[in-house]
Design a protein around this motif. Sequence first.
Motif, PDB file in Angstrom:
ATOM      1  N   LYS B  36       0.926  -1.316   0.085  1.00  0.00           N
ATOM      2  CA  LYS B  36       0.118  -0.002  -0.022  1.00  0.00           C
ATOM      3  C   LYS B  36       0.873   1.172   0.085  1.00  0.00           C
ATOM      4  CE  LYS B  36      -3.668  -2.103   2.613  1.00  0.00           C
ATOM      5  NZ  LYS B  36      -2.793  -3.149   3.098  1.00  0.00           N
ATOM      6  N   HIS B  37       2.121   1.127   0.557  1.00  0.00           N
ATOM      7  CA  HIS B  37       2.871   2.318   0.716  1.00  0.00           C
ATOM      8  C   HIS B  37       4.155   2.031   0.274  1.00  0.00           C
ATOM      9  CE1 HIS B  37       4.813   5.487   3.844  1.00  0.00           C
ATOM     10  NE2 HIS B  37       5.384   5.488   2.430  1.00  0.00           N
ATOM     11  N   VAL B  38       4.819   2.567  -0.652  1.00  0.00           N
ATOM     12  CA  VAL B  38       6.081   2.375  -1.158  1.00  0.00           C
ATOM     13  C   VAL B  38       6.979   3.340  -1.024  1.00  0.00           C
ATOM     14  CG1 VAL B  38       7.436   1.778  -3.464  1.00  0.00           C
ATOM     15  CG2 VAL B  38       5.292   0.618  -3.028  1.00  0.00           C
ATOM     16  N   ALA B  39       8.552   3.280  -0.608  1.00  0.00           N
ATOM     17  CA  ALA B  39       9.160   4.313  -0.525  1.00  0.00           C
ATOM     18  C   ALA B  39      10.490   4.051  -1.316  1.00  0.00           C
ATOM     19  CB  ALA B  39       9.958   4.205   0.804  1.00  0.00           C
ATOM     20  N   ILE B  40      10.717   5.339  -2.197  1.00  0.00           N
ATOM     21  CA  ILE B  40      11.661   5.137  -3.401  1.00  0.00           C
ATOM     22  C   ILE B  40      12.982   5.986  -3.109  1.00  0.00           C
ATOM     23  CG2 ILE B  40      12.044   5.137  -5.594  1.00  0.00           C
ATOM     24  CD1 ILE B  40       9.074   5.055  -6.045  1.00  0.00           C
ATOM     25  N   ILE B  41      14.296   5.488  -3.165  1.00  0.00           N
ATOM     26  CA  ILE B  41      15.273   6.129  -3.132  1.00  0.00           C
ATOM     27  C   ILE B  41      15.931   6.371  -4.796  1.00  0.00           C
ATOM     28  CG2 ILE B  41      17.723   6.631  -2.647  1.00  0.00           C
ATOM     29  CD1 ILE B  41      17.228   4.914   0.093  1.00  0.00           C
ATOM     30  N   MET B  42      15.345   7.597  -5.199  1.00  0.00           N
ATOM     31  CA  MET B  42      15.454   7.602  -6.856  1.00  0.00           C
ATOM     32  C   MET B  42      17.254   7.931  -7.189  1.00  0.00           C
ATOM     33  SD  MET B  42      12.396   9.982  -7.197  1.00  0.00           S
ATOM     34  CE  MET B  42      12.970  11.429  -6.257  1.00  0.00           C
ATOM     35  N   GLU B  58      19.922  17.977 -16.975  1.00  0.00           N
ATOM     36  CA  GLU B  58      19.197  17.107 -17.582  1.00  0.00           C
ATOM     37  C   GLU B  58      19.098  15.838 -16.966  1.00  0.00           C
ATOM     38  OE1 GLU B  58      18.109  18.363 -20.335  1.00  0.00           O
ATOM     39  OE2 GLU B  58      17.095  16.665 -21.049  1.00  0.00           O
ATOM     40  N   GLY B  59      19.897  15.333 -16.507  1.00  0.00           N
ATOM     41  CA  GLY B  59      19.815  13.944 -15.769  1.00  0.00           C
ATOM     42  C   GLY B  59      18.866  14.184 -14.835  1.00  0.00           C
ATOM     43  N   HIS B  60      18.942  15.245 -13.799  1.00  0.00           N
ATOM     44  CA  HIS B  60      17.768  15.506 -12.710  1.00  0.00           C
ATOM     45  C   HIS B  60      16.399  15.736 -13.290  1.00  0.00           C
ATOM     46  CE1 HIS B  60      20.451  15.453  -9.514  1.00  0.00           C
ATOM     47  NE2 HIS B  60      21.115  16.226  -9.886  1.00  0.00           N
ATOM     48  N   LEU B  61      16.407  16.237 -14.473  1.00  0.00           N
ATOM     49  CA  LEU B  61      15.035  16.482 -15.249  1.00  0.00           C
ATOM     50  C   LEU B  61      14.451  15.096 -15.676  1.00  0.00           C
ATOM     51  CD1 LEU B  61      14.386  19.382 -15.644  1.00  0.00           C
ATOM     52  CD2 LEU B  61      14.374  18.894 -18.189  1.00  0.00           C
ATOM     53  N   LYS B  62      15.279  14.363 -16.184  1.00  0.00           N
ATOM     54  CA  LYS B  62      14.878  12.993 -16.681  1.00  0.00           C
ATOM     55  C   LYS B  62      14.294  12.202 -15.405  1.00  0.00           C
ATOM     56  CE  LYS B  62      15.817  12.501 -21.150  1.00  0.00           C
ATOM     57  NZ  LYS B  62      15.284  13.599 -21.540  1.00  0.00           N
ATOM     58  N   GLY B  63      15.017  12.395 -14.390  1.00  0.00           N
ATOM     59  CA  GLY B  63      14.547  11.617 -12.935  1.00  0.00           C
ATOM     60  C   GLY B  63      13.454  12.195 -12.510  1.00  0.00           C
ATOM     61  N   PHE B  64      13.135  13.064 -12.849  1.00  0.00           N
ATOM     62  CA  PHE B  64      11.700  13.886 -12.425  1.00  0.00           C
ATOM     63  C   PHE B  64      10.607  13.373 -13.110  1.00  0.00           C
ATOM     64  CE2 PHE B  64       8.586  16.297 -10.427  1.00  0.00           C
ATOM     65  CZ  PHE B  64       7.761  16.901 -11.417  1.00  0.00           C
ATOM     66  N   ASP B  65      10.778  13.368 -14.459  1.00  0.00           N
ATOM     67  CA  ASP B  65       9.920  12.845 -15.494  1.00  0.00           C
ATOM     68  C   ASP B  65       9.688  11.529 -15.148  1.00  0.00           C
ATOM     69  OD1 ASP B  65      11.317  14.437 -18.482  1.00  0.00           O
ATOM     70  OD2 ASP B  65       9.829  15.397 -16.803  1.00  0.00           O
ATOM     71  N   LYS B  66      10.661  10.569 -14.699  1.00  0.00           N
ATOM     72  CA  LYS B  66      10.573   9.015 -14.424  1.00  0.00           C
ATOM     73  C   LYS B  66       9.603   9.205 -13.004  1.00  0.00           C
ATOM     74  CE  LYS B  66      11.721   6.247 -16.059  1.00  0.00           C
ATOM     75  NZ  LYS B  66      10.905   5.367 -16.900  1.00  0.00           N
ATOM     76  N   LEU B 240      19.667   2.397 -13.189  1.00  0.00           N
ATOM     77  CA  LEU B 240      19.739   3.876 -12.880  1.00  0.00           C
ATOM     78  C   LEU B 240      18.360   4.487 -13.079  1.00  0.00           C
ATOM     79  CD1 LEU B 240      22.718   5.006 -15.320  1.00  0.00           C
ATOM     80  CD2 LEU B 240      22.900   4.570 -12.766  1.00  0.00           C
ATOM     81  N   TRP B 241      17.926   5.393 -11.843  1.00  0.00           N
ATOM     82  CA  TRP B 241      16.748   5.811 -11.938  1.00  0.00           C
ATOM     83  C   TRP B 241      15.982   6.263 -13.172  1.00  0.00           C
ATOM     84  CZ3 TRP B 241      12.317   5.196  -9.471  1.00  0.00           C
ATOM     85  CH2 TRP B 241      11.272   6.217  -9.615  1.00  0.00           C
ATOM     86  N   PRO B 242      16.485   7.079 -14.057  1.00  0.00           N
ATOM     87  CA  PRO B 242      15.731   7.410 -15.213  1.00  0.00           C
ATOM     88  C   PRO B 242      15.455   6.186 -16.182  1.00  0.00           C
ATOM     89  CG  PRO B 242      17.473   8.979 -14.864  1.00  0.00           C
ATOM     90  CD  PRO B 242      17.769   7.644 -13.978  1.00  0.00           C
TER      91      PRO B 242
END
Lengths: 225, 344
Positions: B36-42, B58-66, B240-242
Amino acid sequence: MGFPYSTKIVDRKIQADARNLKRLPLHIGLLVLESDFSYRDLANIIVWSITMGVSHISVYDSNGEFKRNCNQLDEALTRSREEIQVSETNKYDICFHIHCPDNRGEENTGPYSSNQVNIHLLSLEDGRQSLTEVAKYLCQDVQDKKQKIEDIKQCTVEKLIQDIYKFPDPDLVLKFGHTDSLMGFMPWQIRLTEILSLPSHRDLHYKTFLSTLFLYGKMEQRFGT
Amino acid sequence: MNHTRPVMSWFPETRTNQTWAHRLCTWILKSGPVPKHVAIIMDGNRRFALKNSMQRAEGHLKGFDKLAEVLDWCLNLGITEVTVYAFSIENFKRSKDEVDCLMELARQKFARLLQEKEQIMKHGVCIRVLGDLSLLPRDILEELAESVECSKNNTRAVLNVCFAYTSRDEITTGIKKLAEGVDKGLIRQSDISEELLEKCLSTHRSADPDLMIRTSGEVRLSDFLLWQSTFTCLAFVKVLWPEFSLWHLYAAILHYQKNYDAISNARENNRIEIERRQRDSDYRCVMEEQKQKSGEDGVNLQTQIISYSKEREKRIVKFLTYLDYKEETFFNNILSNKPVACNS
């Protein structure tokens, strides 16, 4: 597995292997999340670690069985040391610490001697419950006007934890068993701990143990910066 | 930082078409317990940028999109709460350029979030921000406060963003709250328990995470939800997160299902232990009170313990109400410097 068992594992070999590792943990935590314990295999793992130069080893099981069976572990350790033929120059004292979260004035006070290896027996109560005891202790100090609330910092909490546990944070935790969770193990102390899992502590081969430490040695730590 | 494309939405309407394979997997997974609850280290934005010869920004931006994409997947799977580690207090130690860049990203994202108020309300997402908010620049604080205020009554899903957060800082702050309670006479030192300390953490409105995912192959918790994740299923994923995909999420959920029984048992045992300790504590407190009253044996012991326990619970409710009030006041103070944009 087929690798040759012809070379007996002796302490000289273990020390030589240790020199090839990029880095060695100061403190290894052994999380035994299996229902059947093999004191013999655990003792081997502990003795290999000590021989490599690790000075603090924690042994954890949720229910506190290790705490209650300290003697069994001690006997197994004696046998393991004999098996690897610990040389005279490599003598050390093994000191068991059976921790308890509200025990502030534990028997062995004072700094640990350099030839001493410390085996910490831990269980569930040393996790969240010990943090709760620290909270109670601090609040009592506040009530007794010995501590100002605004002066309570992370290091204040850290110091109180150190007063009980007296060991550095584990750098590495070896988790044995098929459960992918830390099952209550010391939440505060595992902030930066590397967590490596192995299916079982039973019949763990030295080679597997060594390759796990090798893996640990290769890990990069970036600390958020 | 220049944008040559529109800022990516928090709620992408154009979902990747779910193939039959995806739908089959969702159906199979839902036949078992779903976290029900998921925690994520991106983790892995910077390495992704390096790998693809991009700027870090740009990497951080892609990370946000993900993140936006993954939130969508979670909702589809019935995961109603997600907690993410957006910014650690340690991250403030990075180069000024990078910190500024991350703050700028946060500014834009939260500003965008407010523009999508309609979407937030439509999807029923409640947004919470956890961390030492006093460390953040004022304007970001204001954007955050607005997002939180607007969405606070939404109940369909919860997104917790850990910003300027570390677990040890959170625990220390929780202990200070208890100290304040004792100092003000709202609670007694003997009222302090594992349960009560937990209620003083910034995650007090949430249950512990069922599953914690960390990407990029690192196998540590890095000061994230250390208390809350002590019985959580840990999934360390070597991507990798993205590049995190729906298949990775499915695998993590399967992993959770495999561990479900062992973890449920451990949690249950812990709960029983907590109850036992509480009963013992109440008993000891009543005995202590008895000693001081020099034995008024009129009332039976069991009744005394029950009545003591009720009094204790009343104190705790009062204390927790006080904490809630302080938290609300904090956000109101930020908001009152700026006219509240949303009509809730």
